[in-house]
Motif scaffolding. Structure first.
Motif, PDB file in Angstrom:
ATOM      1  N   THR A   1      14.353  29.900  73.706  1.00 40.19           N
ATOM      2  CA  THR A   1      13.689  29.165  74.775  1.00 40.19           C
ATOM      3  C   THR A   1      12.678  28.223  74.153  1.00 40.19           C
ATOM      4  OG1 THR A   1      12.610  29.376  76.944  1.00 40.19           O
ATOM      5  CG2 THR A   1      11.794  30.808  75.175  1.00 40.19           C
ATOM      6  N   THR A   2      11.959  27.481  74.971  1.00 46.14           N
ATOM      7  CA  THR A   2      11.006  26.500  74.446  1.00 46.14           C
ATOM      8  C   THR A   2       9.593  27.077  74.393  1.00 46.14           C
ATOM      9  OG1 THR A   2      10.480  25.611  76.637  1.00 46.14           O
ATOM     10  CG2 THR A   2      12.371  24.645  75.473  1.00 46.14           C
ATOM     11  N   ASP A   3       8.768  26.501  73.513  1.00 41.82           N
ATOM     12  CA  ASP A   3       7.373  26.906  73.440  1.00 41.82           C
ATOM     13  C   ASP A   3       6.672  26.629  74.767  1.00 41.82           C
ATOM     14  OD1 ASP A   3       7.898  27.578  70.842  1.00 41.82           O
ATOM     15  OD2 ASP A   3       6.810  25.894  69.950  1.00 41.82           O
ATOM     16  N   VAL A   4       7.059  25.544  75.428  1.00 44.22           N
ATOM     17  CA  VAL A   4       6.458  25.197  76.718  1.00 44.22           C
ATOM     18  C   VAL A   4       6.691  26.315  77.722  1.00 44.22           C
ATOM     19  CG1 VAL A   4       6.556  23.621  78.686  1.00 44.22           C
ATOM     20  CG2 VAL A   4       6.614  22.710  76.363  1.00 44.22           C
ATOM     21  N   ARG A   5       7.920  26.825  77.775  1.00 44.13           N
ATOM     22  CA  ARG A   5       8.243  27.901  78.717  1.00 44.13           C
ATOM     23  C   ARG A   5       7.464  29.172  78.375  1.00 44.13           C
ATOM     24  NH1 ARG A   5      12.539  28.583  81.999  1.00 44.13           N
ATOM     25  NH2 ARG A   5      12.175  26.368  82.338  1.00 44.13           N
ATOM     26  N   VAL A   6       7.356  29.471  77.097  1.00 46.16           N
ATOM     27  CA  VAL A   6       6.599  30.663  76.683  1.00 46.16           C
ATOM     28  C   VAL A   6       5.141  30.529  77.106  1.00 46.16           C
ATOM     29  CG1 VAL A   6       5.753  31.993  74.706  1.00 46.16           C
ATOM     30  CG2 VAL A   6       8.117  31.195  74.750  1.00 46.16           C
ATOM     31  N   ASN A   7       4.565  29.344  76.900  1.00 48.96           N
ATOM     32  CA  ASN A   7       3.157  29.126  77.249  1.00 48.96           C
ATOM     33  C   ASN A   7       2.906  29.198  78.749  1.00 48.96           C
ATOM     34  OD1 ASN A   7       2.451  28.810  74.564  1.00 48.96           O
ATOM     35  ND2 ASN A   7       2.601  26.573  74.612  1.00 48.96           N
TER      36      ASN A   7
ATOM     37  N   MET B   1       1.528  24.071  57.083  1.00 44.31           N
ATOM     38  CA  MET B   1       1.470  22.781  57.765  1.00 44.31           C
ATOM     39  C   MET B   1       2.756  21.988  57.578  1.00 44.31           C
ATOM     40  SD  MET B   1      -1.080  22.660  59.645  1.00 44.31           S
ATOM     41  CE  MET B   1      -0.665  20.998  60.180  1.00 44.31           C
ATOM     42  N   LEU B   2       3.398  22.134  56.422  1.00 42.72           N
ATOM     43  CA  LEU B   2       4.684  21.466  56.231  1.00 42.72           C
ATOM     44  C   LEU B   2       5.669  21.928  57.295  1.00 42.72           C
ATOM     45  CD1 LEU B   2       6.641  19.694  54.466  1.00 42.72           C
ATOM     46  CD2 LEU B   2       7.318  21.858  53.392  1.00 42.72           C
ATOM     47  N   SER B   3       5.688  23.219  57.565  1.00 39.68           N
ATOM     48  CA  SER B   3       6.597  23.758  58.583  1.00 39.68           C
ATOM     49  C   SER B   3       6.371  23.068  59.921  1.00 39.68           C
ATOM     50  CB  SER B   3       6.389  25.269  58.730  1.00 39.68           C
ATOM     51  OG  SER B   3       6.640  25.947  57.524  1.00 39.68           O
ATOM     52  N   HIS B   4       5.105  22.956  60.334  1.00 37.89           N
ATOM     53  CA  HIS B   4       4.797  22.305  61.612  1.00 37.89           C
ATOM     54  C   HIS B   4       5.230  20.843  61.604  1.00 37.89           C
ATOM     55  CE1 HIS B   4       2.768  25.820  62.937  1.00 37.89           C
ATOM     56  NE2 HIS B   4       1.682  25.679  62.202  1.00 37.89           N
TER      57      HIS B   4
ATOM     58  N   HIS C   1       2.638  12.746  61.231  1.00 39.88           N
ATOM     59  CA  HIS C   1       2.390  13.719  62.304  1.00 39.88           C
ATOM     60  C   HIS C   1       1.036  14.413  62.120  1.00 39.88           C
ATOM     61  CE1 HIS C   1       6.539  13.182  63.573  1.00 39.88           C
ATOM     62  NE2 HIS C   1       6.918  13.386  62.336  1.00 39.88           N
ATOM     63  N   PRO C   2      -0.060  13.664  62.263  1.00 39.61           N
ATOM     64  CA  PRO C   2      -1.384  14.273  62.097  1.00 39.61           C
ATOM     65  C   PRO C   2      -1.712  15.289  63.183  1.00 39.61           C
ATOM     66  CG  PRO C   2      -1.574  12.057  63.000  1.00 39.61           C
ATOM     67  CD  PRO C   2      -0.138  12.232  62.603  1.00 39.61           C
ATOM     68  N   ASP C   3      -0.924  15.291  64.261  1.00 39.05           N
ATOM     69  CA  ASP C   3      -1.154  16.218  65.370  1.00 39.05           C
ATOM     70  C   ASP C   3      -0.313  17.482  65.267  1.00 39.05           C
ATOM     71  OD1 ASP C   3       1.167  14.656  65.715  1.00 39.05           O
ATOM     72  OD2 ASP C   3       1.122  14.892  67.903  1.00 39.05           O
ATOM     73  N   ALA C   4       0.426  17.642  64.184  1.00 39.66           N
ATOM     74  CA  ALA C   4       1.310  18.807  64.046  1.00 39.66           C
ATOM     75  C   ALA C   4       0.500  20.104  64.067  1.00 39.66           C
ATOM     76  CB  ALA C   4       2.115  18.708  62.759  1.00 39.66           C
ATOM     77  N   HIS C   5       0.985  21.081  64.801  1.00 36.91           N
ATOM     78  CA  HIS C   5       0.289  22.363  64.933  1.00 36.91           C
ATOM     79  C   HIS C   5       1.242  23.388  65.532  1.00 36.91           C
ATOM     80  CE1 HIS C   5      -0.008  20.438  68.885  1.00 36.91           C
ATOM     81  NE2 HIS C   5      -0.098  21.664  69.388  1.00 36.91           N
ATOM     82  N   CYS C   6       0.811  24.628  65.543  1.00 38.94           N
ATOM     83  CA  CYS C   6       1.584  25.669  66.218  1.00 38.94           C
ATOM     84  C   CYS C   6       1.486  25.415  67.715  1.00 38.94           C
ATOM     85  CB  CYS C   6       1.014  27.047  65.874  1.00 38.94           C
ATOM     86  SG  CYS C   6       1.848  28.412  66.718  1.00 38.94           S
ATOM     87  N   GLU C   7       2.615  25.293  68.382  1.00 35.86           N
ATOM     88  CA  GLU C   7       2.598  24.933  69.801  1.00 35.86           C
ATOM     89  C   GLU C   7       2.625  26.138  70.727  1.00 35.86           C
ATOM     90  OE1 GLU C   7       4.202  20.688  70.555  1.00 35.86           O
ATOM     91  OE2 GLU C   7       5.772  21.701  69.407  1.00 35.86           O
TER      92      GLU C   7
END
Length: 268
Positions: free
Chosen positions: A60-66, A192-195, A35-41
């Protein structure tokens, strides 16, 4: 070429603590490659914005928050703005995130607390963060790791599920999991492990049916077999924009991944 791996939980029954630590670090390395693209969403530009977004992300989802925060962040910029917020107006903005009354209450109280105790500035220390309204240990670690560069482990539902499946812990309490995993993984890698674990939980190791037969961690996982091990069946369970790349990384034919899986929403 597909994997020919049939690990058994018995292999790990007599694993020593040092053996578990070595295996955990190997798995963490593979997760980094997977997962090289892992990040805070959650989208944010300041520590306060991240604190607010993380509070809103509950249930809720990160998408909805954003989708909600661009308007919110334009209207409320400082702690003073949150403290002086019109409750009805903020509730209406937060309605799409669910539990909007409780979240509004938390944000207004957060604004007041920051003004009263920290001159309106979000602190960068764990003990000070967890003393603030709406901020628990998980939220504090998200803020510290992503806004202040202080390593922290975010124990959400994915992290709890996967660390138990990985055999890193046998524990459900988030705080205990945090300390146990902290002893396995080098501090510099915590954030980064968390992500990466969260990305793996959303895209591969799903709660109900993990894609065991299309997982890069199969050879090191005592829970291999919880989900389908046949590559064709497992590949259909991969989700997200990199679903076919995940299949390739696991040694599975990417053509087995249906187009719908690439476009499918990841597990919240």
């Amino acid at each position: 070429m597909t994997q020919q791996v049939v690990p058994s939980a018995k292999r790990f029954a007599r694993e020593t603590p040092i053996g578990r630590k070595r295996r955990a670090r190997k798995m963490a390395k593979v997760l980094a490659e997977t997962h090289p693209d892992a990040h805070c969403e959650l989208d944010f530009t300041t520590p306060l914005e991240l604190a607010v977004a993380t509070i809103l992300s509950a249930q809720t989802t990160d998408v909805r928050v954003n989708q909600v925060t661009p308007t919110l962040f334009k209207r409320y910029v400082t702690a003073a703005d949150y403290a002086a917020a019109d409750r009805a107006e903020m509730e209406e903005l937060l309605r799409p995130t669910g539990f909007f009354r409780a979240k509004t209450d938390s944000l207004i109280k957060l604004g007041h607390a920051l003004l009263d105790k920290h001159d309106g500035v979000l602190p960068g220390k764990l003990d000070e963060l967890v003393a603030l309204p709406g901020i628990g240990r998980k939220t504090a670690n998200v803020i510290l790791g992503n806004a202040f560069g202080v390593p922290g482990l975010t124990v959400d539902t994915h992290f709890r599920r996967l660390t138990n499946r990985f055999g890193w812990v046998l524990e459900e309490d988030p705080v205990k999991i945090e300390f146990l995993v902290a002893d396995l993984i080098e501090k510099r890698d915590w954030t980064m492990l968390s992500h990466r674990v969260i990305f793996h939980g959303r895209r591969v190791c799903h709660a109900r049916k993990p894609a065991c037969g299309a997982c890069t961690l199969a050879a090191m996982c005592p829970s291999y077999g919880t989900g389908p091990t046949e590559p064709a069946a497992a590949a259909k369970l991969l989700k997200g924009p990199r679903a076919r790349e995940l299949a390739v990384a696991a040694g599975v034919d990417p053509e087995l991944v249906p187009a719908a899986a690439v476009a499918a929403p990841e597990e919240p």
